[in-house]
Design an enzyme around this catalytic site. Structure first.
Site, short mmCIF file in Angstrom:
data_model
loop_
_atom_site.label_atom_id
_atom_site.label_comp_id
_atom_site.label_asym_id
_atom_site.label_seq_id
_atom_site.Cartn_x
_atom_site.Cartn_y
_atom_site.Cartn_z
N SER A 174 0.50 -1.25 -0.09
CA SER A 174 0.09 -0.02 -0.18
C SER A 174 1.00 1.19 0.05
O SER A 174 2.03 1.12 0.28
CB SER A 174 -0.89 -0.08 1.10
OG SER A 174 -1.54 1.25 1.58
N LYS A 222 2.29 -2.51 7.52
CA LYS A 222 2.52 -2.31 6.19
C LYS A 222 3.98 -1.98 5.85
O LYS A 222 4.85 -2.36 5.17
CB LYS A 222 1.50 -1.57 5.27
CG LYS A 222 0.54 -2.22 4.88
CD LYS A 222 0.36 -3.35 4.04
CE LYS A 222 -0.97 -3.93 3.64
NZ LYS A 222 -0.92 -5.14 2.81
N TYR A 276 -2.32 -0.83 11.14
CA TYR A 276 -2.23 -1.08 9.64
C TYR A 276 -1.00 -0.65 9.04
O TYR A 276 -0.52 -1.33 8.36
CB TYR A 276 -3.44 -0.71 8.98
CG TYR A 276 -3.43 -1.21 7.27
CD1 TYR A 276 -3.95 -2.61 7.13
CD2 TYR A 276 -3.16 -0.33 6.46
CE1 TYR A 276 -3.89 -2.54 5.81
CE2 TYR A 276 -3.42 -0.54 5.17
CZ TYR A 276 -3.34 -1.90 4.61
OH TYR A 276 -3.45 -2.23 3.58
#
Length: 343
Positions: free
Chosen positions: A147, A164, A160
């Site tokens: 991402s 990542k 999150y």
């Protein structure tokens, strides 16, 4: 016949984690359309069953394996089941994740741990399981679905974003080790933009409003095309998908402090819309379990989502585009040099 490059072979064996919905669901369909054998790894029974049916109807061959990717042994067992069924593994796509939309101080320690175990360690365990079967054959490709948030943290998604970022560092380290060993196994990462997936209705949400992706929003098929392409062109270390991803990562490299302030001012509101959070959270159990619902690939943002990404096309074709631009510049320079002689 495929036109994506000589590295593609029809009928490859592909493993996709998080295959029951969202990007994973769109990705298994894309691989199946090429005639690949696809192993679908996820927790949700309804989504897995529907995804397997789509794979078969698209022309692929499906193997359903129910697994929680935070369980290392379960992931190893799943990989062995794939090899026992299909003989080997050509491509492994790490995609499964979960998250919490909330200020960091409102995320409980066990919730933060759970997001990390699924979203980060799930990739670590998946990669380890894939390597156990790929390294002896000295071939195979691992695609880490990332991402823009792998480089650029934003508010309300600390767990999150942290996961990542961890995947990014882990993958770089592994890539260096594979290059040092002159291994035929490749790893690459695909950095994605905001996508129209069901995650915004199943991720645990403690914001006042309903969760939504930061605009512009892309359809999951844009991500799926990039993942399939990366699986056949893994010599490249990573791919950026969407103009918003490219703009964010470039800005973060040049003016990260200004970007902090911009995101602080805009992104709390940009990640929510009117309405109360609703739907089951998938943090501890699959969202489709108690409700018997198949969420599919798309979320509720079809009306504002695009299925086109010129940036992605340019990214895939940057080699010959660069050559064309170089040739054009050389031709222009030659004309300018020759101009005085014609006077």
């Amino acid at each position: 016949m495929s036109t994506t490059g000589t590295s593609h072979r029809l009928g490859r064996v592909v493993v996709v984690t998080g295959a029951s919905g969202g990007v994973g669901r769109a990705t298994v369909r894309a691989f199946a359309a090429r005639g690949d054998k696809v192993a679908l790894l996820a927790r949700g029974r309804e989504g897995l069953a529907a995804a397997a049916d789509e794979v078969e109807r698209a022309g692929g061959e499906a193997l359903v394996v129910g697994v929680d990717v935070s369980d290392a042994k379960a992931v190893d067992d799943a990989a062995q089941q794939v090899v026992d069924t299909f003989g080997h593994i050509d491509v492994w796509v790490n995609n499964a994740f979960t998250g919490v939309f909330a200020p960091f101080t409102e995320v409980a320690p066990d919730e933060f741990r759970r997001v990390t175990e699924v979203t980060y360690l799930g990739y670590v365990f998946g990669t380890r399981a894939a390597l156990r079967h790929m390294l002896p054959r000295d071939r195979g490709t691992i695609v880490q679905v990332g991402s823009a948030l792998a480089y650029r943290g934003i508010p309300l998604q600390s767990a999150y974003c942290g996961a990542k970022h961890a995947i990014q560092g882990f993958n770089e380290s592994l890539r260096c080790e594979l290059l040092h060993a002159r291994s035929g196994v490749r790893t690459t990462m695909v950095q994605l933009p905001g996508l129209n997936t069901p995650q915004f209705d199943w991720v645990l949400n403690r914001m006042p409003g309903r969760a939504r992706p930061v605009a512009p929003v892309y359809q999951p098929e844009v991500a799926a095309r990039a993942i399939v392409h990366a699986s056949s062109h893994a010599r490249r270390r990573e791919y950026w998908v969407g103009g918003s991803t490219a703009a964010t990562l470039l800005a973060n490299a040049v003016i990260p402090g200004l970007l902090d302030r911009y995101l602080a001012r805009t992104n709390v509101d940009a990640q929510q819309e009117e309405g109360r959070p609703e739907g089951p959270a998938n943090l501890w159990s699959p969202a489709d379990g108690p409700h018997g619902r198949d969420f599919g690939a798309h979320g509720r943002f079809d009306d504002e989502s695009t299925d086109d990404s010129p940036q992605q096309w340019l990214s895939r074709n940057r080699g010959w585009m660069g050559a064309a631009l170089t040739a054009g510049a050389a031709a222009l320079a030659a004309r300018k040099l020759a101009a005085p002689a014609r006077r």
